[in-house]
Design a protein around this motif. Structure first.
Motif, PDB file in Angstrom:
ATOM      1  N   ASN A  82       0.813  -1.214   0.000  1.00 20.35           N
ATOM      2  CA  ASN A  82       0.000   0.000   0.000  1.00 20.35           C
ATOM      3  C   ASN A  82       0.847   1.264   0.000  1.00 20.35           C
ATOM      4  N   ALA A  83       1.897   1.303   0.804  1.00 14.89           N
ATOM      5  CA  ALA A  83       2.751   2.494   0.845  1.00 14.89           C
ATOM      6  C   ALA A  83       3.389   2.737  -0.518  1.00 14.89           C
ATOM      7  N   SER A  84       3.818   1.655  -1.176  1.00 17.78           N
ATOM      8  CA  SER A  84       4.413   1.782  -2.498  1.00 17.78           C
ATOM      9  C   SER A  84       3.408   2.318  -3.507  1.00 17.78           C
ATOM     10  N   LYS A  91      -1.765  11.551  -6.369  1.00 17.96           N
ATOM     11  CA  LYS A  91      -1.386  12.950  -6.243  1.00 17.96           C
ATOM     12  C   LYS A  91      -2.645  13.786  -6.037  1.00 17.96           C
ATOM     13  N   PRO A  92      -2.539  14.969  -5.422  1.00 13.41           N
ATOM     14  CA  PRO A  92      -3.711  15.844  -5.260  1.00 13.41           C
ATOM     15  C   PRO A  92      -4.340  16.174  -6.615  1.00 13.41           C
ATOM     16  N   ILE A  93      -5.658  16.301  -6.628  1.00 10.35           N
ATOM     17  CA  ILE A  93      -6.371  16.602  -7.866  1.00 10.35           C
ATOM     18  C   ILE A  93      -7.509  17.565  -7.562  1.00 10.35           C
ATOM     19  N   ALA A 103      -4.490  13.347   0.006  1.00 12.80           N
ATOM     20  CA  ALA A 103      -4.296  12.397   1.108  1.00 12.80           C
ATOM     21  C   ALA A 103      -3.793  13.140   2.344  1.00 12.80           C
ATOM     22  N   THR A 104      -3.766  12.441   3.471  1.00 14.92           N
ATOM     23  CA  THR A 104      -3.299  13.044   4.718  1.00 14.92           C
ATOM     24  C   THR A 104      -1.832  13.433   4.627  1.00 14.92           C
ATOM     25  N   TYR A 105      -1.062  12.725   3.797  1.00 11.17           N
ATOM     26  CA  TYR A 105       0.375  12.986   3.723  1.00 11.17           C
ATOM     27  C   TYR A 105       0.724  14.066   2.700  1.00 11.17           C
ATOM     28  N   HIS A 106      -0.282  14.624   1.997  1.00 15.40           N
ATOM     29  CA  HIS A 106      -0.016  15.714   1.058  1.00 15.40           C
ATOM     30  C   HIS A 106      -0.013  17.052   1.789  1.00 15.40           C
ATOM     31  N   SER A 107       0.928  17.896   1.460  1.00 12.28           N
ATOM     32  CA  SER A 107       0.984  19.235   2.055  1.00 12.28           C
ATOM     33  C   SER A 107       0.855  20.341   1.014  1.00 12.28           C
ATOM     34  N   ASP A 108       1.216  20.042  -0.228  1.00 12.27           N
ATOM     35  CA  ASP A 108       1.193  21.053  -1.289  1.00 12.27           C
ATOM     36  C   ASP A 108       0.006  20.788  -2.218  1.00 12.27           C
ATOM     37  N   TYR A 109      -1.109  21.439  -1.943  1.00  7.25           N
ATOM     38  CA  TYR A 109      -2.297  21.292  -2.783  1.00  7.25           C
ATOM     39  C   TYR A 109      -3.097  22.594  -2.723  1.00  7.25           C
ATOM     40  N   PRO A 110      -3.851  22.927  -3.769  1.00  7.87           N
ATOM     41  CA  PRO A 110      -4.599  24.186  -3.799  1.00  7.87           C
ATOM     42  C   PRO A 110      -5.779  24.160  -2.829  1.00  7.87           C
ATOM     43  N   LYS A 111      -6.194  25.334  -2.402  1.00 10.76           N
ATOM     44  CA  LYS A 111      -7.360  25.451  -1.536  1.00 10.76           C
ATOM     45  C   LYS A 111      -8.609  25.580  -2.393  1.00 10.76           C
ATOM     46  N   CYS A 112      -9.643  24.850  -2.033  1.00  8.60           N
ATOM     47  CA  CYS A 112     -10.902  24.889  -2.767  1.00  8.60           C
ATOM     48  C   CYS A 112     -12.074  24.960  -1.787  1.00  8.60           C
ATOM     49  N   ILE A 117     -10.320  14.559   2.000  1.00 11.20           N
ATOM     50  CA  ILE A 117      -9.131  13.777   2.338  1.00 11.20           C
ATOM     51  C   ILE A 117      -9.424  12.307   2.039  1.00 11.20           C
ATOM     52  N   ILE A 118      -8.611  11.725   1.183  1.00 11.92           N
ATOM     53  CA  ILE A 118      -8.777  10.315   0.823  1.00 11.92           C
ATOM     54  C   ILE A 118      -7.441   9.604   0.975  1.00 11.92           C
ATOM     55  N   ASP A 119      -7.394   8.615   1.842  1.00 16.86           N
ATOM     56  CA  ASP A 119      -6.256   7.700   1.891  1.00 16.86           C
ATOM     57  C   ASP A 119      -6.732   6.408   1.226  1.00 16.86           C
ATOM     58  N   PRO A 120      -6.416   6.176  -0.039  1.00 17.92           N
ATOM     59  CA  PRO A 120      -7.091   5.159  -0.841  1.00 17.92           C
ATOM     60  C   PRO A 120      -6.942   3.716  -0.365  1.00 17.92           C
ATOM     61  N   LYS A 121      -5.780   3.340   0.175  1.00 21.47           N
ATOM     62  CA  LYS A 121      -5.555   1.942   0.579  1.00 21.47           C
ATOM     63  C   LYS A 121      -5.924   0.969  -0.540  1.00 21.47           C
ATOM     64  N   MET A 122      -5.698   1.361  -1.779  1.00 22.18           N
ATOM     65  CA  MET A 122      -5.935   0.560  -2.975  1.00 22.18           C
ATOM     66  C   MET A 122      -7.406   0.424  -3.343  1.00 22.18           C
ATOM     67  N   SER A 123      -8.325   1.061  -2.613  1.00 23.35           N
ATOM     68  CA  SER A 123      -9.722   1.050  -3.013  1.00 23.35           C
ATOM     69  C   SER A 123      -9.894   1.965  -4.216  1.00 23.35           C
ATOM     70  N   PHE A 124     -10.888   1.674  -5.040  1.00 28.98           N
ATOM     71  CA  PHE A 124     -11.123   2.491  -6.226  1.00 28.98           C
ATOM     72  C   PHE A 124     -11.826   3.786  -5.844  1.00 28.98           C
ATOM     73  N   GLY A 125     -11.322   4.913  -6.356  1.00 31.68           N
ATOM     74  CA  GLY A 125     -12.005   6.174  -6.148  1.00 31.68           C
ATOM     75  C   GLY A 125     -11.154   7.240  -5.510  1.00 31.68           C
ATOM     76  N   SER A 126     -10.104   7.651  -6.199  1.00 30.17           N
ATOM     77  CA  SER A 126      -9.288   8.762  -5.706  1.00 30.17           C
ATOM     78  C   SER A 126      -9.599  10.042  -6.461  1.00 30.17           C
ATOM     79  N   GLY A 127     -10.468   9.942  -7.476  1.00 30.54           N
ATOM     80  CA  GLY A 127     -10.824  11.099  -8.279  1.00 30.54           C
ATOM     81  C   GLY A 127     -10.033  11.196  -9.563  1.00 30.54           C
ATOM     82  N   HIS A 128      -9.000  10.372  -9.738  1.00 29.76           N
ATOM     83  CA  HIS A 128      -8.137  10.475 -10.909  1.00 29.76           C
ATOM     84  C   HIS A 128      -8.740   9.791 -12.140  1.00 29.76           C
ATOM     85  N   HIS A 129      -9.458   8.710 -11.932  1.00 30.71           N
ATOM     86  CA  HIS A 129     -10.044   8.026 -13.083  1.00 30.71           C
ATOM     87  C   HIS A 129     -11.215   8.830 -13.630  1.00 30.71           C
TER      88      HIS A 129
END
Length: 281
Positions: A82-84, A91-93, A103-112, A117-129
């Protein structure tokens, strides 16, 4: 200890992103859970206990791929994979210029306006697809204030979370995979989202849901098989948002959903992936 996974690293020559998306769609039918695009193809991940080597060849026979596709297979231990995966792929989107997903470990992302906050743990749905981003965009345009929402196949819980942030009165997420269900529960907590997560399939849908918005970002076959159960949760004038299929599948879905008085209102296509809105008449 976490679940052990198989990583299949596909090389596509020449690289063709559309054909990698098509292959991913076929691999989903064999239990592959997540995909990461690489410079030369993609990596696909599946639970070691579900993996069957001949499924790859079967998936490749489902479409006349123009590219030459080769692959190699490796095993990733549950406490490492999972970490890999997170480091390589998430990445932030920003969605619709209104919502940022990170994700919780992201610090550089725009304000909206909406921060998820999504920590995917390999589940589908990070917003990128494309399917997830189109569903998010449609929800951002909808009036969910005071409405009842069901999120079928919740994955990371991202659609449930944005529904809650958009003012939905009641949000119920349903997820069949226990790992993804726990991930959705954790993500809802991270976002202070008022979401009830149910572990189960369409048979677990609440019979008294009185649902105003039903969300299903799954695939064509599951939607067709379970639409009768979905329809029993809908209130008069309810909206059904579906994605996870190609534009060529839309006529088939329209015919099937018409049997339950669901009529197509609009649809969006992105790289052949399609998101459609139906209304209960």
């Amino acid at each position: 200890m976490g679940i052990d996974y198989i990583e299949v690293n596909f090389t596509c020559r020449p690289f063709n992103a559309d054909e990698m998306d098509i292959l991913a769609a076929f691999l989903c039918e064999f239990g592959y859970e997540s995909f990461v695009t690489t410079d030369s193809g993609m990596k696909a991940y599946i639970n070691k206990d579900v993996y069957q080597s001949h499924d790859i060849a079967t998936a490749l026979q489902c479409y006349a791929f123009s590219a030459k596709i080769s692959w190699d297979v490796s095993e990733i231990k549950g406490d490492n994979w999972n970490a890999s995966w997170e480091q390589d792929s998430f990445k932030p989107i920003v969605i619709g210029e209104q919502c940022v997903v990170h994700a919780t470990y992201h610090s550089d992302y725009p304000k909206c306006k909406y921060d998820i906050i999504i920590d995917p743990k390999m589940s589908f749905g990070s917003g990128h697809h494309e399917t997830t981003s189109m569903m998010l965009e449609a929800l951002l345009e909808a009036d969910l204030n005071g409405k009842n929402v069901i999120d079928m196949g919740a994955g990371t819980g991202i659609l449930s979370i944005i529904a809650s942030k958009l003012g939905a009165q009641k949000v119920v997420g349903v997820e069949i995979d226990s790992g993804a269900w726990q991930n959705a529960v954790d993500n809802a907590s991270l976002n202070n989202a008022l979401v009830t997560m149910i572990l189960g399939d369409a048979n677990s849908l609440p019979s008294d849901a009185d649902c105003d918005y039903f969300l299903a970002n799954i695939n064509r076959n599951i939607i067709i098989n379970d639409i009768e159960k979905y329809s029993k949760t809908l209130s008069e004038g309810a909206k059904l948002f579906i994605s996870g299929f190609y534009e060529t599948d839309l006529p088939i879905l329209c015919d099937k959903l018409a049997e339950y008085n669901l009529q197509l209102e609009k649809h969006t296509v992105r790289n052949e992936w399609t998101m459609a809105v139906f209304c209960l008449k």
